[in-house]
Design a protein around this motif. Sequence first.
Motif, short mmCIF file in Angstrom:
data_model
loop_
_atom_site.label_atom_id
_atom_site.label_comp_id
_atom_site.label_asym_id
_atom_site.label_seq_id
_atom_site.Cartn_x
_atom_site.Cartn_y
_atom_site.Cartn_z
N ASP A 1 0.63 -1.19 0.34
CA ASP A 1 -0.31 0.06 -0.08
C ASP A 1 0.71 1.46 -0.23
OD1 ASP A 1 -2.45 -1.08 0.33
OD2 ASP A 1 -2.14 -1.83 1.88
N LYS A 2 0.33 2.75 -0.73
CA LYS A 2 0.72 3.60 -0.63
C LYS A 2 1.60 4.00 0.39
CE LYS A 2 2.07 2.23 -4.84
NZ LYS A 2 3.98 1.41 -4.86
N TRP A 3 2.00 5.26 0.85
CA TRP A 3 2.18 5.88 1.79
C TRP A 3 1.03 6.55 1.67
CZ3 TRP A 3 3.51 11.76 2.57
CH2 TRP A 3 4.19 11.71 3.57
N GLY A 4 0.32 6.93 2.26
CA GLY A 4 -0.60 7.61 3.26
C GLY A 4 -2.27 8.38 2.21
N ASP A 5 -2.06 6.72 1.51
CA ASP A 5 -3.42 6.40 1.18
C ASP A 5 -4.24 5.84 1.68
OD1 ASP A 5 -5.50 4.45 -0.17
OD2 ASP A 5 -4.04 3.77 -1.81
N SER A 6 -5.62 6.55 2.25
CA SER A 6 -6.63 5.85 2.89
C SER A 6 -6.77 5.15 3.28
CB SER A 6 -7.42 7.28 3.03
OG SER A 6 -8.54 7.03 1.96
N ARG A 7 -6.75 4.43 2.14
CA ARG A 7 -7.26 2.47 1.84
C ARG A 7 -5.53 1.72 3.12
NH1 ARG A 7 -7.92 2.61 -4.53
NH2 ARG A 7 -5.64 3.81 -3.66
N ALA A 8 -4.84 2.09 3.26
CA ALA A 8 -3.85 1.32 4.28
C ALA A 8 -3.92 2.08 5.26
CB ALA A 8 -2.52 2.09 3.44
N TYR A 9 -4.85 2.44 5.72
CA TYR A 9 -4.53 3.13 7.53
C TYR A 9 -6.03 2.61 8.39
CZ TYR A 9 -0.71 5.06 6.05
OH TYR A 9 0.23 5.17 5.29
N ASP A 10 -6.29 2.16 9.19
CA ASP A 10 -7.95 2.95 9.56
C ASP A 10 -8.45 4.21 10.19
OD1 ASP A 10 -8.12 -0.32 10.14
OD2 ASP A 10 -6.32 -0.20 12.84
N LEU A 11 -7.69 4.55 9.61
CA LEU A 11 -8.18 6.08 9.95
C LEU A 11 -7.03 7.50 10.01
CD1 LEU A 11 -10.77 8.29 10.78
CD2 LEU A 11 -9.20 8.21 13.11
N CYS A 12 -7.67 8.22 8.96
CA CYS A 12 -6.33 9.20 8.38
C CYS A 12 -7.34 11.21 9.64
CB CYS A 12 -6.66 9.73 6.82
SG CYS A 12 -5.02 8.17 6.37
N ILE A 13 -6.30 11.39 9.62
CA ILE A 13 -6.40 12.88 10.27
C ILE A 13 -6.03 13.92 10.10
CG2 ILE A 13 -5.85 12.14 12.78
CD1 ILE A 13 -8.54 12.96 13.71
N ASN A 14 -6.69 14.53 9.26
CA ASN A 14 -6.44 16.36 9.13
C ASN A 14 -5.81 17.08 10.60
OD1 ASN A 14 -5.15 18.61 8.29
ND2 ASN A 14 -6.21 18.51 6.82
N SER A 15 -4.49 17.01 11.05
CA SER A 15 -4.51 17.42 12.26
C SER A 15 -5.01 19.35 12.14
CB SER A 15 -2.82 17.66 12.65
OG SER A 15 -2.48 17.65 11.98
N SER A 16 -4.79 20.16 10.94
CA SER A 16 -5.05 21.37 10.64
C SER A 16 -6.78 21.78 10.62
CB SER A 16 -4.26 22.39 9.46
OG SER A 16 -2.93 21.16 9.23
N ARG A 17 -7.54 21.18 10.83
CA ARG A 17 -8.64 21.09 10.89
C ARG A 17 -9.14 21.58 11.98
NH1 ARG A 17 -10.24 20.64 5.59
NH2 ARG A 17 -8.70 20.59 4.91
N LEU A 18 -8.56 20.87 13.26
CA LEU A 18 -9.42 20.54 14.94
C LEU A 18 -7.96 21.31 15.29
CD1 LEU A 18 -11.23 17.10 14.76
CD2 LEU A 18 -12.45 19.83 14.75
N GLY A 19 -6.65 21.13 15.16
CA GLY A 19 -5.46 21.91 16.59
C GLY A 19 -5.41 20.05 17.14
N PHE A 20 -4.22 20.72 17.88
CA PHE A 20 -3.74 19.40 18.68
C PHE A 20 -3.89 19.22 19.26
CE2 PHE A 20 -1.53 17.57 21.81
CZ PHE A 20 -0.19 17.49 21.55
N ASP A 21 -5.04 19.50 20.36
CA ASP A 21 -5.32 19.09 21.65
C ASP A 21 -7.21 18.12 20.61
OD1 ASP A 21 -4.38 19.74 23.36
OD2 ASP A 21 -5.49 21.69 23.57
#
Length: 200
Positions: free
Chosen positions: A162-182
């Motif tokens: 599976d390719k790096w960063g391809d969502s199908r390779a992971y259970d969950l992908c999340i954009n940390s920029s949208r919600l912030g760290f906490d």
Amino acid sequence: MSDQLIITLGREFGSGGHAIAVELANRYGIKLYDHNLLDAVAAEKNVDVETLRRYDEKPKKLLFSRSQNGFSSSAEENVAFLQFEYLKKKADEGESFIVVGRCAETVLGDRPNVISLFVLGDREVKCKRVMEVYDLSERDAQFKMERHDKYRKQYHNYYCKDKWGDSRAYDLCINSSRLGFDETVNELEDYINRRRKMFK
């Protein structure tokens, strides 16, 4: 529910993925494997850790290496396999941990108690973070981001189907920029807790 918990976390450079992994390790009281994985491998194999660090998460140099009878002349490949085997051993021993990078979602993907995450981010937000953390100009920060992600991608795609960063390779992908760290950590913790209830 099984007590063992293994979290794998891939990340784009500047997304805060490593800091998120540290916080998750603290919240669950489990060990974090990142660069310190080399310390553990070096101690077990009685080799110099600084030698291993030179080849950590680096893509194999195809032009200058070859494999014969299951042995590779590539230092990068040998260091990668040492880490993969160490992670498998710890998983087989029942240890709970979180590991950053190192193709762990593939290496440990056949284990039943593994949750694989990938943290990405908006380019502008990542760039700003890299500028602040490393005290760089915008141009230098962008160059550093591109270089690190290029190496991570090459490294991952060499060892993984599976390719790096391809969502199908992971259970969950999340954009940390949208919600912030906490809030990103909180969302991941909520997901992990719900997934753990499904562990046998």
